[in-house]
Design an enzyme around this catalytic site. Sequence first.
Site, PDB file in Angstrom:
ATOM      1  N   CYS A  50      -6.326  -6.872  -6.769  1.00 25.99           N
ATOM      2  CA  CYS A  50      -5.928  -5.953  -5.506  1.00 25.99           C
ATOM      3  C   CYS A  50      -5.429  -6.888  -4.667  1.00 25.99           C
ATOM      4  O   CYS A  50      -4.752  -6.295  -3.706  1.00 25.99           O
ATOM      5  CB  CYS A  50      -7.034  -5.483  -5.311  1.00 25.99           C
ATOM      6  SG  CYS A  50      -8.505  -4.990  -6.220  1.00 25.99           S
ATOM      7  N   HIS A  51      -5.276  -8.217  -4.950  1.00 25.70           N
ATOM      8  CA  HIS A  51      -4.794  -9.259  -3.940  1.00 25.70           C
ATOM      9  C   HIS A  51      -3.324  -9.125  -3.686  1.00 25.70           C
ATOM     10  O   HIS A  51      -2.657  -9.912  -2.923  1.00 25.70           O
ATOM     11  CB  HIS A  51      -5.266 -10.550  -4.131  1.00 25.70           C
ATOM     12  CG  HIS A  51      -4.885 -11.191  -5.414  1.00 25.70           C
ATOM     13  ND1 HIS A  51      -5.909 -10.793  -6.620  1.00 25.70           N
ATOM     14  CD2 HIS A  51      -3.956 -11.993  -5.813  1.00 25.70           C
ATOM     15  CE1 HIS A  51      -5.382 -11.185  -7.466  1.00 25.70           C
ATOM     16  NE2 HIS A  51      -4.155 -11.970  -7.045  1.00 25.70           N
ATOM     17  N   ASN A  76     -12.825  -1.345  -5.543  1.00 26.85           N
ATOM     18  CA  ASN A  76     -12.769  -1.969  -6.725  1.00 26.85           C
ATOM     19  C   ASN A  76     -12.942  -3.400  -6.571  1.00 26.85           C
ATOM     20  O   ASN A  76     -12.061  -3.994  -6.333  1.00 26.85           O
ATOM     21  CB  ASN A  76     -11.578  -1.497  -7.334  1.00 26.85           C
ATOM     22  CG  ASN A  76     -11.307  -2.687  -8.585  1.00 26.85           C
ATOM     23  OD1 ASN A  76     -12.062  -2.971  -9.345  1.00 26.85           O
ATOM     24  ND2 ASN A  76     -10.330  -3.053  -8.451  1.00 26.85           N
ATOM     25  N   TYR A 132       0.779  -1.197  -0.045  1.00 30.26           N
ATOM     26  CA  TYR A 132      -0.035   0.047   0.021  1.00 30.26           C
ATOM     27  C   TYR A 132       0.926   1.258   0.051  1.00 30.26           C
ATOM     28  O   TYR A 132       0.658   2.234  -0.645  1.00 30.26           O
ATOM     29  CB  TYR A 132      -0.967  -0.116   1.193  1.00 30.26           C
ATOM     30  CG  TYR A 132      -1.979  -1.025   1.220  1.00 30.26           C
ATOM     31  CD1 TYR A 132      -2.862  -1.021   0.442  1.00 30.26           C
ATOM     32  CD2 TYR A 132      -1.549  -2.081   2.169  1.00 30.26           C
ATOM     33  CE1 TYR A 132      -3.856  -2.096   0.547  1.00 30.26           C
ATOM     34  CE2 TYR A 132      -2.653  -3.376   1.987  1.00 30.26           C
ATOM     35  CZ  TYR A 132      -3.576  -3.166   1.354  1.00 30.26           C
ATOM     36  OH  TYR A 132      -4.658  -4.352   1.227  1.00 30.26           O
ATOM     37  N   GLU A 146      -0.856 -18.022  -6.900  1.00 27.87           N
ATOM     38  CA  GLU A 146       0.156 -17.239  -7.730  1.00 27.87           C
ATOM     39  C   GLU A 146       1.637 -17.669  -7.565  1.00 27.87           C
ATOM     40  O   GLU A 146       2.434 -17.139  -8.032  1.00 27.87           O
ATOM     41  CB  GLU A 146       0.129 -15.796  -7.767  1.00 27.87           C
ATOM     42  CG  GLU A 146      -1.673 -15.689  -8.298  1.00 27.87           C
ATOM     43  CD  GLU A 146      -1.791 -13.972  -8.513  1.00 27.87           C
ATOM     44  OE1 GLU A 146      -2.599 -13.750  -9.275  1.00 27.87           O
ATOM     45  OE2 GLU A 146      -1.150 -13.264  -8.119  1.00 27.87           O
TER      46      GLU A 146
END
Length: 120
Positions: A68-69, A60, A39, A96
């Site tokens: 966003c993760h 979003n 962030y 991922e």
Amino acid sequence: MPLLVLDEGGALRRAGLEDYVEAVKALVSLVPVGRVTTYSTIARLLGVSPRLAGRALSLNPEPIVYPCHRVVRSDGGLGGYSVGGAPFKEGLLRLEGVPVEGGRVDRVYIIDEPEELLDP
DNA sequence: CATCGAACCAACC
DNA sequence: GGTTGGTTCGATG
């Protein structure tokens, strides 16, 4: 001086949350699979406070299109997630290839330098 | 390491 | 005007 943007009419106005949402979407799309950013990094790139960056991300709820993760706290903690909460976020990261141990991501996976994002 | 408090800034009440 | 967020940072135990 706050960030300024052009609206459809070509008029100059102060940036609103919607504008920050667009910006963070573009930025998180730059984060490669298997890595994450923070962030704080996003906030610095946009010139806003980290809280505002978080708020923009939470606005979003399209985790698949705009990942966003791949944004975590600067200490490696997961932070929040609007859909499914932190557990879901953790699952996505694992998929991922980003290991999450004890609710934290190892620092080596974290991109906290703007240049690393812009010139991969 | 864990907790605390202040600063962050737009939106919402 | 005060509170509220997907936070952070330095200070303190």
